[in-house]
Design an enzyme around this catalytic site. Structure first.
Site, short mmCIF file in Angstrom:
data_model
loop_
_atom_site.label_atom_id
_atom_site.label_comp_id
_atom_site.label_asym_id
_atom_site.label_seq_id
_atom_site.Cartn_x
_atom_site.Cartn_y
_atom_site.Cartn_z
N TYR A 142 0.86 -1.18 0.00
CA TYR A 142 0.00 0.00 0.00
C TYR A 142 0.89 1.23 0.00
O TYR A 142 1.80 1.35 0.83
CB TYR A 142 -0.89 -0.01 1.25
CG TYR A 142 -1.83 1.17 1.33
CD1 TYR A 142 -2.92 1.29 0.46
CD2 TYR A 142 -1.64 2.18 2.27
CE1 TYR A 142 -3.78 2.37 0.53
CE2 TYR A 142 -2.50 3.27 2.36
CZ TYR A 142 -3.56 3.36 1.49
OH TYR A 142 -4.43 4.43 1.56
N ASP A 237 9.28 2.57 0.08
CA ASP A 237 8.23 3.25 0.84
C ASP A 237 8.43 2.87 2.30
O ASP A 237 8.09 1.76 2.72
CB ASP A 237 6.86 2.80 0.32
CG ASP A 237 5.73 3.51 1.04
OD1 ASP A 237 5.95 4.00 2.17
OD2 ASP A 237 4.61 3.57 0.50
N LYS A 265 3.89 9.64 8.60
CA LYS A 265 3.58 10.28 9.90
C LYS A 265 4.68 10.18 10.96
O LYS A 265 4.72 11.00 11.88
CB LYS A 265 2.29 9.68 10.44
CG LYS A 265 2.24 8.13 10.26
CD LYS A 265 0.92 7.70 9.65
CE LYS A 265 1.02 6.29 9.09
NZ LYS A 265 0.07 6.02 8.03
#
Ligand code: HOZ
Length: 424
Positions: A142, A237, A265
């Site tokens: 994802y 990622d 985050k």
């Protein structure tokens, strides 16, 4: 009716599905989500006054636990000077220097507001740099919800069982090619299908959005070699793994150097932040130096930078955090494995350091297809039991468990006891 149920009833009337991000709706569980009002250390509290040991940790960034005093103070101090200027600030320079001076593969970095934005921008930079269009991603990984990445995506997309999102024009995904995680041959085949056209390979170096799926020996190294051979950009990622597996993320942990890396985050300590960075020659493609456009008023927001930099400094100055996370992971996940073995259940636990996932399948989970063999009803039943016992897991089979520095032996014991109770 509990206060959470009442809030959910109100929420669904005004927010699609009652939530601002799908997984947290507890759709895979079939109950109203618990509405959280406070966090402290490794605990979160819902509006009905229940306390839970939290294994979501805001999906990673609360690596030091909730409401960490130094981070809270830094935010309060920054707030006193104003919330946003949309102008250059000193702390953005400090943040960029802090990261680039400590992570060798990040020579330049650009702050954005989320992991989605980081990936979208990194992909654009890779395309601008190579002058090519095609991207290879892996089924079950994802990378946020930008159009081009919503192909066989993990996380909420996998939970809701939609392979491709509605509302994404074919044109936006026609250059996205999908390979099989841990299968280098599938990547080579895609390169061969489109010779000289692949701009980048993007991968979660540890799959953490189809449950947890570890890269098998040689997989990441093989991607590095293939990208070098074919002139494509390798993007890690690291929204989940960055600053979590090690300060330098999975790249440092596995000793494989990506060309670009994306963060989420965690570099904002939970504030809405993301970033992408890497090789100077690629990053200099980005506007206003180069012709790849990317912008944002809130990018490098001073409050977010204050929180994030305080956390990064803490992590770097206390490297023992990483040893602790390894030890706690061993204790928790190995403990779960032992319970499963003793109970004769064929299920397995994939784990690495602080990340872990109990899969309700007898198959070895090494990619999207094997992850999907998990029984999601069994997971839902287990989730409800754990919740009743004060343990808050991610409400989907296809998400990770996150440990933090704030989880102690006592909470791990309590968690293992609940697991034991369930499988007894
Ligand atoms: N997509 C996130 C998990 N991989 C969930 C985000 C959220 O609901 O906050």
């Amino acid at each position: 009716m509990t206060r959470s149920e009442a809030l959910f009833e109100r929420a669904v009337k005004r927010i699609p599905g009652g939530v601002n991000s799908p997984v947290r709706a507890y759709g895979a569980i079939g109950e109203a989500p618990r509405f959280i009002c406070k966090g402290d250390g490794c605990h979160i509290f819902d509006v009905d006054g229940n306390r839970y040991i939290d294994y979501i940790c805001s999906w990673g960034p609360m690596i030091l636990g909730h409401n960490f005093p130094e981070i809270r103070e830094s935010v309060i101090k920054a707030c006193e000077k104003g919330l946003s200027f949309g102008c250059a600030t000193e702390i953005e320079v400090e943040m960029a220097e802090y990261i680039c001076e400590r992570i060798p593969h990040v020579e330049m970095i650009r702050m954005v507001n989320s992991g989605t934005e980081a990936v979208m921008s990194a992909v654009r930079a890779a395309r601008g740099y190579t002058g090519r269009n095609k991207i290879i991603k892996f089924a079950g990984c994802y990378h946020g919800h930008s159009d081009a990445m919503l192909v066989s995506a993990g996380s909420g997309v996998m939970t809701s069982g939609i392979p491709d999102s509605a509302g994404v024009p074919k044109g936006c995904t026609m250059d996205t090619m999908t390979a099989v995680y841990n299968d280098l041959e599938s990547v080579r085949m895609l390169f061969d299908q489109a010779p000289g056209e692949v701009a980048a390979v993007i991968v979660e170096p540890v799959g953490a959005n189809m449950g947890v799926v570890l890269p098998e020996e040689g997989f990441l190294e093989g991607l590095r070699r293939l990208c070098d051979e074919k002139g494509a950009v390798l993007i890690f990622d690291e929204v989940i793994t960055g600053f979590r597996l090690a300060f330098g993320g999975a790249a440092e942990y596995f000793h494989v150097r990506p060309d670009l890396v994306t963060y989420g985050k965690i570099i904002g300590a939970g504030m809405p932040v993301g970033a992408y960075g890497g090789k100077k020659e690629i990053m200099e493609m980005v506007s206003p130096v180069g012709k790849v456009y990317q912008a944002g008023t809130l990018s490098g927001n001073p409050i977010a930078m204050a929180a994030g930099l305080t956390q990064l400094r803490w992590l770097y100055e206390h490297p023992q955090v990483y040893t602790h996370l390894e030890e706690k992971g061993e204790k928790l996940y190995k403990g779960m494995e032992k319970i499963l073995k003793e109970s004769g259940k064929p299920y397995s636990v994939n784990h690495l350091a602080s990340l872990g996932c109990l899969f309700f399948t007898g198959e070895k989970v090494r990619d999207y297809a094997s992850a999907k063999t998990s029984c999601t009803e069994a997971f839902a039943d287990y989730f409800k039991h754990m919740l009743k016992n004060g343990i808050h897991l991610a409400p989907s089979q296809f998400e990770a468990m996150f440990l933090s520095e704030a989880h102690t032996e006592a909470e791990i014991e309590e968690t293992l006891l609940a697991v034991k109770k369930y499988f007894r």
